[in-house]
Design an enzyme around this catalytic site. Structure first.
Site, PDB file in Angstrom:
ATOM      1  N   ASP A  93       0.813  -1.319  -0.120  1.00 37.35           N
ATOM      2  CA  ASP A  93       0.192   0.128   0.022  1.00 37.35           C
ATOM      3  C   ASP A  93       0.899   1.348  -0.083  1.00 37.35           C
ATOM      4  OD1 ASP A  93      -2.394   1.305  -0.197  1.00 37.35           O
ATOM      5  OD2 ASP A  93      -3.283  -0.093   1.479  1.00 37.35           O
TER       6      ASP A  93
ATOM      7  N   GLU B 175      -0.739   1.783  -5.188  1.00 41.09           N
ATOM      8  CA  GLU B 175      -0.287   3.179  -5.123  1.00 41.09           C
ATOM      9  C   GLU B 175      -1.299   4.149  -5.353  1.00 41.09           C
ATOM     10  OE1 GLU B 175       1.929   6.897  -6.933  1.00 41.09           O
ATOM     11  OE2 GLU B 175       0.458   5.348  -7.897  1.00 41.09           O
ATOM     12  N   TRP B 176      -2.795   3.519  -5.785  1.00 43.14           N
ATOM     13  CA  TRP B 176      -3.727   4.548  -6.085  1.00 43.14           C
ATOM     14  C   TRP B 176      -3.830   5.156  -7.293  1.00 43.14           C
ATOM     15  CZ3 TRP B 176      -2.660   7.373  -1.100  1.00 43.14           C
ATOM     16  CH2 TRP B 176      -2.541   6.425   0.137  1.00 43.14           C
ATOM     17  N   GLY B 177      -2.793   5.030  -8.153  1.00 41.58           N
ATOM     18  CA  GLY B 177      -2.719   5.867  -9.482  1.00 41.58           C
ATOM     19  C   GLY B 177      -2.104   7.462  -8.932  1.00 41.58           C
TER      20      GLY B 177
ATOM     21  N   ASP C 264      -9.582   3.660  -3.467  1.00 43.64           N
ATOM     22  CA  ASP C 264     -10.335   2.297  -3.179  1.00 43.64           C
ATOM     23  C   ASP C 264     -11.751   2.153  -3.689  1.00 43.64           C
ATOM     24  OD1 ASP C 264      -8.259   1.689  -1.509  1.00 43.64           O
ATOM     25  OD2 ASP C 264      -8.958   1.858   0.213  1.00 43.64           O
TER      26      ASP C 264
END
Length: 707
Positions: free
Chosen positions: A173, A206-208, A228
């Site tokens: 994460d 990395e969530w973009g 998420d």
């Protein structure tokens, strides 16, 4: 970027390093960069998207997340038939460890949740013929608010510990990252996992935030492209929209990840869950079940075990589907399949039933006399000569597998041979590989194509003697390819590459050895029905004869008709943009299509053009029929004197024109390029090296002259 979004982005960047967010729960704007896709990491894993389970969506950090629950999931994989249809990984998420490391700096499993330790759970999962994964964060702490230890600065120690436990998968994460460069943090863990010697699938979460699709393919096996997911229609479909434009960056060994599945958690209808599962499979996304499999409903199992839909996700060609059309909430996506067919999704995002239609030509497989259709949810079969249409319920998706009755020619445009089905493939050792070198044994055992130190993301890995045939149907004009012996043949190897047009030799490489650089071959294929790529040994036997057809680009069909065209009136091949979509005849408003204004540069308005936002790349197929491009370029007046960009024009991958640095204070600048004989035009806008804030860039009055 507008002032409001600029302010939000600055606040977000300032706080990301210290926020403790639940499982990385922040949604950030996806900035689509223009860089070419990187080569996939060479760890031999995730040749198709990973399939498995992760507990977070169903348990979060609640007490029911424990050893008994995880082992129960492994039992359910076998008992419910999920293992049999391809689900492999049983993964645990945050909260498995104690809040502090031990005296030696090692992570310690929570003895209440996992009284027998993590290794015992991994052993239990392995005994079921499954694989085990766990979670950490590339920061000082993980994402849960209780603050469990992260891996930043402990990469080698943690990786070695996990390998000793038998871990097969790491979800890593992005919380509490202290502002350290993302690529640096994720590369450090990737290197540590590799150094263990154990095959560990690396999932970068990395969530973009920092466009991981540009750099993660060389580091990990998947990378989150969004924030998420939540268990509701709005979240799911919004995430699908963000992920759809990133198809060029996905492929065997490395996948765009729009987050885990919510199927079965209760926040959506079964119709919406079928759409969820269909779109994730159409986008070649990892399929990680997020519901409690110990007590699933029959409907949930029917969705998760639909082998026809799973086969689309797991298709060995490894292509992410792309949007063919999108209007009024009616979205058509097409996904090329290894057998030469297509998967097509007809998605109705509206709240009432609608009819959605498309055609085999729009899907890129026109040319056959008839096509077999299989509805992958109802299982009904039918046929068509061209039109594909269905009544689709509200928030529903109809998904077809479309198979031509006869071979069809490649679609119009510049095609990579490794993305096309071949008629036949004979190889000296092991199978012919797509986008990997030949490892001589099982499919996928090669590595990144590399000739004399130069790596290639696309191509075919063969081993002499080899003969690969493609059906062209008379519609293609030329082939360009780099050929050479792959660097993995360090002990030698000598081969000859030959290209045949309808069994007539049209190009010959001469003798190529392991010490030679790549040689570029071209072949005129005008009117040809068949293409053959042949590799023979160099007269000294076939030992070490690992032969690469690298970046093999096949130009098919004519380009634009004769005359002068406004570029915004022509269809592009691909369009990647920093914020919002590329706009036709309007400036870039950063959000939904059509939210810009009249194109205006330094007080001058333009009726025609393209409104983009750095970083951007818009590509057009020319087919050798065009001679010149010209435009006026500059930063749109909607950002005032702010913003700084560079406009670049590429012909067949070579820089043909460059504007130099332009700001919002500058007048429009003329830019032109000679395109005589070119197959492809690419218009690129970069951020001039100082970030993308306010970089609203206009290709004003762009004209293409063709003959």
């Amino acid at each position: 970027m507008t002032t409001e979004l600029h302010s939000f982005r600055q606040r977000l960047i300032a706080t990301l390093g210290t926020l403790a967010l639940v499982a990385g729960g922040v949604t950030v704007a996806v900035e689509v960069a223009a860089a070419p896709p990187a080569a996939a990491v060479d760890n031999g894993l995730a040749r198709t998207p990973q399939m498995g389970f992760n507990n977070w969506n169903s348990t979060h950090c609640r007490a029911e997340f424990n050893e008994s629950m995880v082992e129960g999931i492994a039992d359910a994989f076998v008992a419910q038939g999920l293992k049999a249809v391809g689900y492999t990984y049983v993964n645990i998420d945050d909260c498995w460890a104690l809040p502090n490391r031990d005296a030696s700096g090692n992570l310690v499993p929570d003895p209440v949740r996992f009284p027998h330790g993590i290794k015992a759970v991994a052993d239990y999962v392995h005994a079921k013929g499954l694989k085990f994964g766990l979670y950490s964060s590339a920061g000082t702490k993980t994402c849960d608010t209780q603050g469990f230890p992260g891996g930043l600065g402990h990469e080698r120690q943690d990786a070695n510990l996990w390998a000793s436990w038998g871990v097969d998968y790491l979800k890593y994460d992005n919380c509490n990252n202290t502002g350290v460069d993302a690529k640096q943090r994720y590369q450090a863990m990737g290197d540590a996992l590799k150094a263990t010697g154990r095959p560990i699938l690396y999932s970068i979460c990395e969530w973009g935030s920092n466009q991981p699709w540009n750099w993660a393919p060389g580091i990990g096996n998947s990378w989150r492209t969004t924030g998420d997911i939540s268990d509701n229609w709005s979240s799911m479909i919004g995430i699908a929209h963000q992920n759809q434009s990133l198809a060029p960056y996905s492929g065997p060994g490395g996948w765009n990840d729009p987050d885990m599945l919510e199927v079965g958690n209760g926040g959506m209808t079964d119709t919406e869950y079928r759409t969820h599962f269909s779109l994730w499979s159409q986008m070649a996304a990892p399929l990680l079940i997020g519901s409690d499999l110990r007590s699933p409903s029959a409907a949930t199992l029917a969705i998760l075990k639909n082998t026809d839909v799973i086969a689309v996700d797991q298709d060995p060609l490894g292509k992410q589907g792309t949007v063919v059309s999108s209007s009024g909430g009616l979205v058509v996506m097409s996904k090329p399949l290894a057998d030469g067919g297509r998967s097509v999704t007809l998605t109705n995002e509206n709240t009432s039933a609608r009819t959605i239609s498309t055609s085999v030509d729009a899907l890129g497989i026109g040319g056959a006399s008839s096509y077999a259709l299989k509805d992958l949810w109802s299982k009904a079969t039918s046929s068509t000569t061209g039109t594909i249409s269905a009544s689709v319920p509200a928030h529903g998706t109809v998904m077809y597998r479309v198979t031509p009755g006869t071979p069809v020619p490649p679609p119009t445009g510049l095609n990579q041979l490794s993305d096309l089905p071949w008629l036949s493939a004979v190889n000296g050792w092991g199978p012919v590989e797509r986008d990997h070198s030949n490892g001589e044994q099982a499919a996928g055992d090669g590595r990144t194509l590399t000739i004399n130190g130069t790596t290639y993301a696309k191509g075919l890995g063969a081993h002499a003697p080899s003969d690969i045939a493609y059906y062209l149907g008379g519609g293609c004009r030329s082939l360009g390819v780099d050929v050479g012996v792959d660097d993995e043949a360090t002990a030698g190897g000598s081969v000859v590459f030959r290209i045949y047009r309808d069994d007539t030799l049209v190009a010959d490489s001469g003798l190529r050895t392991a010490s030679d650089p790549a040689k570029h071959l071209t072949a005129d294929l005008t009117g040809a029905t068949k293409l053959r790529l042949v590799v023979t040994d160099g007269g000294d036997g076939t030992t070490y004869d690992h032969a690469d057809w690298a970046n093999a680009q096949l130009a098919c069909g004519r380009g634009p008709s004769a005359g002068t065209h406004a570029l915004s009136d022509l269809p592009w091949t691909s369009a990647a943009n920093g914020w919002g979509p590329v706009e036709r005849d309007r400036s870039n408003g950063e959000q939904a299509a059509g939210d810009g204004t009249t194109l205006t540069i330094n007080g001058t308005t333009y009726a025609k053009g393209l409104g983009v936002h750095a970083a951007s790349a818009v590509t057009y197929y020319l087919g050798g029929t065009c001679t010149a491009f010209n435009a006026s370029v500059g930063v749109d007046d909607e950002v005032g004197a702010k913003g700084s960009v560079v406009f670049q024009v590429y012909r067949d991958g070579a820089l043909a024109a460059d504007s130099g640095r332009l700001t919002g204070a500058d007048a429009a600048k003329a830019i032109a390029a000679d395109l005589t004989g070119a197959n492809e035009l690419k218009l690129v806008v970069t951020d001039a090296g100082d970030g993308v804030d306010y970089d609203h860039a206009d290709w004003a009055a762009p004209q293409l002259t063709c003959s």
